[in-house]
Design an enzyme around this catalytic site. Structure first.
Site, PDB file in Angstrom:
ATOM      1  N   LYS A 116       0.803  -1.216   0.000  1.00  0.00           N
ATOM      2  CA  LYS A 116       0.000   0.000   0.000  1.00  0.00           C
ATOM      3  C   LYS A 116       0.840   1.272   0.000  1.00  0.00           C
ATOM      4  O   LYS A 116       0.390   2.320  -0.458  1.00  0.00           O
ATOM      5  CB  LYS A 116      -0.976  -0.046   1.174  1.00  0.00           C
ATOM      6  CG  LYS A 116      -2.017  -1.154   0.956  1.00  0.00           C
ATOM      7  CD  LYS A 116      -2.881  -1.381   2.143  1.00  0.00           C
ATOM      8  CE  LYS A 116      -3.907  -2.472   1.819  1.00  0.00           C
ATOM      9  NZ  LYS A 116      -3.303  -3.732   1.400  1.00  0.00           N
ATOM     10  N   GLU A 200      -2.079   7.766   7.218  1.00  0.00           N
ATOM     11  CA  GLU A 200      -2.645   8.740   6.301  1.00  0.00           C
ATOM     12  C   GLU A 200      -3.781   9.494   6.979  1.00  0.00           C
ATOM     13  O   GLU A 200      -4.320   9.047   8.001  1.00  0.00           O
ATOM     14  CB  GLU A 200      -3.156   8.061   5.031  1.00  0.00           C
ATOM     15  CG  GLU A 200      -4.312   7.108   5.265  1.00  0.00           C
ATOM     16  CD  GLU A 200      -4.709   6.360   4.008  1.00  0.00           C
ATOM     17  OE1 GLU A 200      -3.956   6.410   3.027  1.00  0.00           O
ATOM     18  OE2 GLU A 200      -5.777   5.719   4.011  1.00  0.00           O
ATOM     19  N   GLU A 275      -9.670   0.753  -4.902  1.00  0.00           N
ATOM     20  CA  GLU A 275     -10.556   1.327  -3.896  1.00  0.00           C
ATOM     21  C   GLU A 275     -10.362   2.840  -3.812  1.00  0.00           C
ATOM     22  O   GLU A 275      -9.238   3.338  -3.866  1.00  0.00           O
ATOM     23  CB  GLU A 275     -10.295   0.683  -2.537  1.00  0.00           C
ATOM     24  CG  GLU A 275     -10.494  -0.830  -2.557  1.00  0.00           C
ATOM     25  CD  GLU A 275     -10.514  -1.438  -1.169  1.00  0.00           C
ATOM     26  OE1 GLU A 275     -10.242  -0.709  -0.192  1.00  0.00           O
ATOM     27  OE2 GLU A 275     -10.802  -2.645  -1.058  1.00  0.00           O
ATOM     28  N   GLU A 288      -6.334   2.322  -2.244  1.00  0.00           N
ATOM     29  CA  GLU A 288      -5.411   1.206  -2.410  1.00  0.00           C
ATOM     30  C   GLU A 288      -5.919   0.319  -3.540  1.00  0.00           C
ATOM     31  O   GLU A 288      -7.049   0.476  -4.009  1.00  0.00           O
ATOM     32  CB  GLU A 288      -5.312   0.374  -1.122  1.00  0.00           C
ATOM     33  CG  GLU A 288      -6.633  -0.261  -0.703  1.00  0.00           C
ATOM     34  CD  GLU A 288      -6.563  -0.902   0.661  1.00  0.00           C
ATOM     35  OE1 GLU A 288      -5.724  -0.465   1.472  1.00  0.00           O
ATOM     36  OE2 GLU A 288      -7.343  -1.832   0.920  1.00  0.00           O
ATOM     37  N   ASN A 290      -6.308  -3.778  -4.413  1.00  0.00           N
ATOM     38  CA  ASN A 290      -6.217  -5.166  -3.966  1.00  0.00           C
ATOM     39  C   ASN A 290      -5.967  -6.045  -5.179  1.00  0.00           C
ATOM     40  O   ASN A 290      -6.813  -6.134  -6.075  1.00  0.00           O
ATOM     41  CB  ASN A 290      -7.506  -5.580  -3.258  1.00  0.00           C
ATOM     42  CG  ASN A 290      -7.660  -4.868  -1.925  1.00  0.00           C
ATOM     43  OD1 ASN A 290      -6.749  -4.865  -1.108  1.00  0.00           O
ATOM     44  ND2 ASN A 290      -8.798  -4.249  -1.715  1.00  0.00           N
ATOM     45  N   PHE A 348     -20.064  -7.230  19.108  1.00  0.00           N
ATOM     46  CA  PHE A 348     -19.590  -7.939  17.909  1.00  0.00           C
ATOM     47  C   PHE A 348     -18.312  -8.739  18.155  1.00  0.00           C
ATOM     48  O   PHE A 348     -17.520  -8.929  17.241  1.00  0.00           O
ATOM     49  CB  PHE A 348     -19.374  -6.968  16.749  1.00  0.00           C
ATOM     50  CG  PHE A 348     -20.625  -6.265  16.319  1.00  0.00           C
ATOM     51  CD1 PHE A 348     -21.469  -6.835  15.393  1.00  0.00           C
ATOM     52  CD2 PHE A 348     -20.966  -5.030  16.857  1.00  0.00           C
ATOM     53  CE1 PHE A 348     -22.633  -6.199  15.006  1.00  0.00           C
ATOM     54  CE2 PHE A 348     -22.124  -4.382  16.470  1.00  0.00           C
ATOM     55  CZ  PHE A 348     -22.965  -4.966  15.546  1.00  0.00           C
TER      56      PHE A 348
END
Length: 666
Positions: A116, A200, A275, A288, A290, A348
């Site tokens: 990345k 970032e 993305e 980025e 993928n 979660f």
């Protein structure tokens, strides 16, 4: 074309690849760890090879183990799925050295885009708009804090080799930057074997929209429209859809062309995803790339009719793409819900155990709707603590977004999962949420709408009445069965009265049930009535009812004096009593739960990574007490209030179960 391919992965994606390979007449080889000996992908493949112990760093991401399996089976090509070795250039090089095809992009593209930091630099050089940040390597937490301050909070701390939400943290303060750097570094090392971190600027109120690209080795690079992936929790996508409800034609075209230009610049072939972060003005910024098949690829397949796995295999075999950009249609709307082994009522946290019941909705496809379920589990199988908690990806397609969402709500109601904690109730809540239905969403949607965590769904009064009517009619059927079994009277149906009180969600509704050969009419105290039809009989776990000509799907568990009913994310204890029973029930005292305020309980099965405090230490509200790792994610447990640690019952390396006491307080 290849005669045999090996899938260097597990779970639902391995099963997904096997399905397409089988359709193409290609034999498949599965690999499995100790934990996956009886897994579905092992059962589906033509051959299976054991590759080591349960932890991924001793099996699925050990290149030598995969290479041994390839040699043993004579596989001609390898599909890496996603995660594990899918973006590992050393693995691609090892395959090339062995003369085995990698069903993915070239090594150069993996190195350029899979990293990345490098990808952002290349994107900037190519003139693609990127988010401000620091792309150099960061040595320690102090440097992370310094860089974060220079960029300006909030910042996103990310693993360079990361993906799937692993190794990502948002920091709003120096303390969070320091803590997030170390957690991201640890997760990155554990999940990817690469602990490099970059930072970032975190763009507030963003939408996460990605472009699917597909390229061959003959100079053709195409985009297959976009996916909206803004419904995220802890940077992990939960719900995706295609296309995006936010983009216009011009923005879609501009994003698609930029994505293709970037892919072409690095000689990309195979399927990949670029993305972007998109702001409220439809300005988009490269995030980025993928260099693999994306988890959410099914929604793209549903709106384009293109099997991405098949095209990846054909491209790897040297074939040319059989279509041009102008041939790619955007047909209807698709929604994907990720079913996770995570307990939404426990913030979660991961859940493991045996799937005592696993009944997905029936898969179907027609010109007006489709239901698809990509899964890697089965009823009776185990959900392991060693891997990602995803159980399945449930997808629906319809000509319009409204219908695709409506179909998803019904499909979620029909999805039966028992034995573990899971997020089906939460997914249903998202589908019913007005903001999601309107398309007014950002990546902050979940955090903003459930800031205190998910505590279940409260149904509106109109829905409560529909459930009450169904419960009253179902109770009548159950009462008839009980009368028949007991043999109380030959004409048993006359023994079942028509007056009942249905109690649910803090409401008690007096009703009268009048049955006939085609259904029941349920009349409420205010004179309103509902017509109830359905084929439910006692013992059935799923009730598909029709209330006033509208469908109502209920998951049913019979209880004393009523039912446990689940629908649209609500989990309801429903009592159906005679008027006298209801009157007496009002006098019963409420049982209070035990007091655990002086205990720190383990919220999930997991391993103790670190204990941050000592016995006798005075602690403050919000202070980190310990770190638990489960399913490759680190979870920091914090103090809810001030106090003193009186006893510590666990130590680093210990394996804990749910609700096991970690420490006690004075």
């Amino acid at each position: 074309m290849f005669k045999k391919i090996l899938i260097a992965n597990r779970g639902e994606i391995a099963c997904r690849v096997i399905k397409t390979a089988r359709k193409m007449g290609i034999s498949t080889v599965a690999v499995y760890s100790d934990a996956d000996r009886n897994a579905l992908h092992v059962q589906m493949a033509d051959e299976a090879v054991h590759i080591g112990p349960a932890p991924a760093n001793q099996s699925y991401i050990v290149i030598d183990r995969i290479m041994e399996a390839i040699r043993a089976t004579g596989a001609e090509a390898v599909h890496p799925g996603y995660g594990f070795l899918s973006e590992n250039s050393k693995f691609a090089e090892a395959l090339a050295a062995e003369g085995v095809a990698f069903i993915g992009p070239p090594v150069r593209a993996i190195e350029a885009m899979g990293d990345k930091i490098t990808s952002k630099k290349l994107a900037a050089e190519a003139g693609v708009s990127t988010v401000p940040g620091y792309m150099g390597l960061i040595s320690d937490a102090d440097e992370a804090v310094k860089i974060s301050g220079e960029i300006g909070y909030p910042v996103m701390i990310k693993a360079s080799a990361g993906g799937g939400g692993k190794g990502m943290r948002i920091a709003w303060t120096d303390e969070e930057a320091r803590e997030g750097f170390q957690s991201s570094k640890n997760e990155a090392a554990s999940s990817f074997g690469d602990d490099r971190i970059f930072i970032e600027k975190f763009v507030t109120q963003p939408r996460h929209i990605e472009i699917q690209v597909l390229a061959d080795s003959h100079g053709n690079t195409l985009y297959l429209h976009e996916r909206e992936c803004s419904i995220q929790r802890r940077n992990q996508k939960v719900v995706e859809e295609a296309p995006s409800p936010f983009l216009d034609i011009a923005t879609r075209k501009a994003m698609g062309e930029q994505a293709c230009a970037l892919a072409a610049a690095v000689g990309y072939t195979s399927a990949g995803t670029v993305e972007f972060i998109v702001d409220g003005e439809r300005n988009f910024y490269f995030l980025e790339m993928n260099t693999r098949l994306q988890v959410e690829h099914p929604v793209t397949e549903l709106i384009t009719g293109i099997d991405l796995v098949e095209q990846m295999i054909r491209v790897a075999a040297g074939e040319k793409l059989p279509f041009a950009q102008g041939d790619i249609q955007l047909n209807g709307w698709a929604v994907e819900s990720r079913l996770y082994a995570e307990d939404p009522y426990r913030n979660f946290l991961p859940s493991i155990g045996r799937l005592s019941r696993y009944r997905p909705p029936v898969e179907e496809a027609s010109e007006t709707h489709a239901v698809r379920n990509d899964t890697g589990v089965y009823e009776g199988g185990e959900i392991s603590m060693y891997y990602d908690p995803m159980i399945a990806k449930l997808c629906t397609w319809a000509p319009t977004r409204k219908d695709a969402i409506k179909d998803m709500s019904v499909a979620l109601d029909r999805f039966e999962v028992e034995g573990i904690g899971h997020n089906l109730p939460f997914l249903s809540a998202v589908m019913e949420h007005p903001k999601f239905v309107s398309g007014d969403i950002t990546t902050a949607f979940i955090a903003e709408e459930w800031p205190e965590g998910f505590e279940g769904v409260t149904l509106p009064d109109a829905s409560i009445r529909r459930v009450a009517a169904a419960a009253a009619a179902m109770n009548r059927v159950a009462e008839i069965r009980r009368s028949r079994v007991s043999g109380r009277m030959d004409n048993h149906e006359r023994k079942v009265g028509g007056d009942w009180v249905v109690s649910l969600q803090n409401q008690s509704l007096a009703v009268k049930v009048v049955a006939d050969p085609t259904g029941s009419t349920v009349t409420f105290e205010d004179g309103a009535s509902m017509r109830v039809k359905g084929q439910w009989t006692p013992g059935m776990r799923l009730a598909e009812m029709i209330i006033d000509d509208l469908p109502l799907v209920l998951k049913v568990e019979e209880k004393t004096s009523g039912f446990r009913l689940r629908t649209r994310g609500a989990d309801l204890r429903v009592y159906v009593r005679t008027p006298r029973q209801a009157e007496l029930a009002e006098l019963m005292p409420e049982k209070l739960p035990p007091d655990t305020s002086r205990l720190l309980l383990c919220p999930m099965p997991g391993l103790v990574v670190k204990i941050n405090v000592e016995e006798g230490e005075e602690i403050q509200e919000g202070q980190a007490l310990c770190t638990i790792e489960a399913m490759k994610m680190e979870n920091i447990l914090r103090a809810e209030r001030r106090g003193v640690v009186s006893k510590i019952n666990a130590e680093p390396g210990a394996s804990l179960s749910v609700d096991q006491v970690i420490m006690e307080f004075e």
